[in-house]
Design a protein around this motif. Structure first.
Motif, PDB file in Angstrom:
ATOM      1  N   GLU A  51       0.829  -1.203   0.000  1.00 36.34           N
ATOM      2  CA  GLU A  51       0.000   0.000   0.000  1.00 36.34           C
ATOM      3  C   GLU A  51       0.865   1.256   0.000  1.00 36.34           C
ATOM      4  N   ALA A  54       2.266   1.751  -3.513  1.00 32.82           N
ATOM      5  CA  ALA A  54       1.209   2.267  -4.395  1.00 32.82           C
ATOM      6  C   ALA A  54       0.960   3.744  -4.127  1.00 32.82           C
ATOM      7  N   GLU A  55       0.983   4.121  -2.848  1.00 34.20           N
ATOM      8  CA  GLU A  55       0.774   5.519  -2.475  1.00 34.20           C
ATOM      9  C   GLU A  55       1.873   6.405  -3.045  1.00 34.20           C
ATOM     10  N   ASN A  56       3.112   5.929  -3.005  1.00 37.07           N
ATOM     11  CA  ASN A  56       4.232   6.701  -3.538  1.00 37.07           C
ATOM     12  C   ASN A  56       4.154   6.854  -5.052  1.00 37.07           C
ATOM     13  N   LEU A  57       3.415   5.942  -5.697  1.00 41.97           N
ATOM     14  CA  LEU A  57       3.213   6.027  -7.144  1.00 41.97           C
ATOM     15  C   LEU A  57       1.941   6.798  -7.491  1.00 41.97           C
ATOM     16  N   GLY A  58       1.318   7.394  -6.457  1.00 39.53           N
ATOM     17  CA  GLY A  58       0.141   8.229  -6.699  1.00 39.53           C
ATOM     18  C   GLY A  58      -1.165   7.477  -6.723  1.00 39.53           C
ATOM     19  N   SER A  59      -1.188   6.250  -6.209  1.00 34.09           N
ATOM     20  CA  SER A  59      -2.412   5.449  -6.223  1.00 34.09           C
ATOM     21  C   SER A  59      -2.710   4.942  -4.817  1.00 34.09           C
ATOM     22  N   LYS A  60      -3.226   5.837  -3.971  1.00 37.45           N
ATOM     23  CA  LYS A  60      -3.496   5.470  -2.589  1.00 37.45           C
ATOM     24  C   LYS A  60      -4.691   4.531  -2.523  1.00 37.45           C
ATOM     25  N   GLN A  61      -4.471   3.355  -1.939  1.00 36.77           N
ATOM     26  CA  GLN A  61      -5.553   2.400  -1.820  1.00 36.77           C
ATOM     27  C   GLN A  61      -5.276   1.433  -0.673  1.00 36.77           C
TER      28      GLN A  61
END
Length: 363
Positions: A51, A54-61
């Motif tokens: 997670e 993903a957040e660091n890639l701009g996709s917070k989930q």
């Protein structure tokens, strides 16, 4: 009042202990070669790391329960294959792990660095230690990150030992290469480039001696440009100084990697062939350069060299990358197939299943 406070503290302590015990519940035991337990805490840590990435890639989930179940299966598969590899005598050394770790970051930076240099670079740019940077970027410690790399290398080595002949048959076809080029040719552009003869002398502990060295080397070159080869092949090259040819692109990324401003880079590209720069100084070194050749920007065809002064054409470059992608997809599928065959009741004891597992994975 004191009795109430003690009572609350005791209740809180019991609650914390209960949570800790809950996290330590075993979800599965992999026992192909040795007994290894996957706990709820380990699954939570892995999920949190995914997670975070993903957040660091701009996709917070947040992972769903089904995705957590899939992640548990992946962790089981990894342990199965690593244990099978170890049973075969396959092992990955710490030096191999370190090499893979630093190679990944060197590719991202566009230059070869050591772990010490990477640590210094991260410290100067972010103010964080290497461990803190890895924790922030990947949601795990540096030690856990390297352990993950070791597992990946071990799995790759094992799968290669099983599927080497099949892997060697995989290659991008001519049609795939040409189709890729047609779809992406607008992006296959080579920017303006220069070939520089660059000489760098680190100041080290004696800046005066370093300046004398760079001045002498520049004098040698300006008096007789044929001295370039002897400067490059001297036994002192790599000891007291570094000298060689580099290709420089007219781009902000290149300016940043060289520690130059864009104005300075543009000024460089306005220099004529044969120009010898004065000695330049920064906090750690002296340097001078010579403009050797210029290459104008162009849209590349399949037969063009991907970089000047190399033998790798655009066709070769696309073929290598598409082949690597196909081989990676093959290896990923092979890992899943092999793990599926190893995933038997004799090798894996799933401690939590069905509704009980679903309840545990709902957090």
């Amino acid at each position: 009042m004191k009795r109430i406070a003690v009572g609350i503290a005791l209740i809180f302590s019991i609650a914390v202990s209960a949570f800790a015990q809950n996290d330590l519940q075993p979800l599965a035991v992999v026992k192909l070669n040795k007994s290894e337990t996957i706990t709820l805490k380990q699954l939570k840590t892995r999920a949190s790391a995914l997670e975070k990435q993903a957040e660091n890639l701009g996709s917070k989930q947040t992972l769903t329960v089904d995705q957590r179940k899939q992640l548990l299966d992946t962790m089981i598969q990894e342990k199965l294959i690593v244990q099978a590899a170890n049973k075969m005598g396959i092992s990955i050394s710490d030096s191999q792990v370190d090499a893979a770790f630093i190679s990944s970051f060197s590719q991202q930076l566009g230059q070869q660095v050591t772990e010490s240099q990477l640590s210094d670079l991260i410290k100067s740019q972010t103010g964080k230690t290497l461990n803190e940077f890895i924790q922030q970027s990947y949601g795990m410690s540096l030690a856990d990150f390297k352990a993950t790399i070791k597992n990946q290398l071990t799995m790759q080595q094992y799968v290669l030992s099983q599927k080497q002949s099949d892997l060697q048959k995989i290659a991008a076809t001519d049609k795939e290469i040409r189709d890729f080029y047609d779809l992406n040719k607008s992006q296959l552009v080579r920017s303006d480039m220069l070939n520089l003869f660059l000489v760098v002398v680190p100041k080290g502990n004696d800046a005066v001696k370093a300046k004398a060295t760079i001045t002498d080397l520049r004098n040698q070159y300006t008096k007789d440009s044929s001295k370039e080869d002897s400067i490059k092949t001297s036994s002192d090259n790599g000891k007291t100084y570094q000298a060689g040819n580099i290709l420089v692109q007219k781009s902000s990324a290149m300016a940043q990697s060289m520690g130059w401003s864009m104005d300075k880079l543009v000024e460089l590209f306005n220099r004529s062939i044969g120009y010898v720069s004065p000695v330049d100084e920064d906090s750690s070194q002296y340097q001078f350069y010579v403009v050797k050749k210029k290459y104008e920007a162009k849209m590349l065809t399949l037969s063009d060299e991907i970089q000047p002064e190399t033998t790798v054409t655009v066709y070769d470059y696309i073929k290598q990358n598409l082949t690597a992608q196909k081989q990676e997809a093959f290896l990923t599928q092979a890992i899943q197939d092999i793990a599926k065959n190893l995933d038997t009741a004799a090798n894996v004891d799933r401690k939590k299943t069905g509704a009980e597992l679903t309840k545990l994975l709902t957090w």
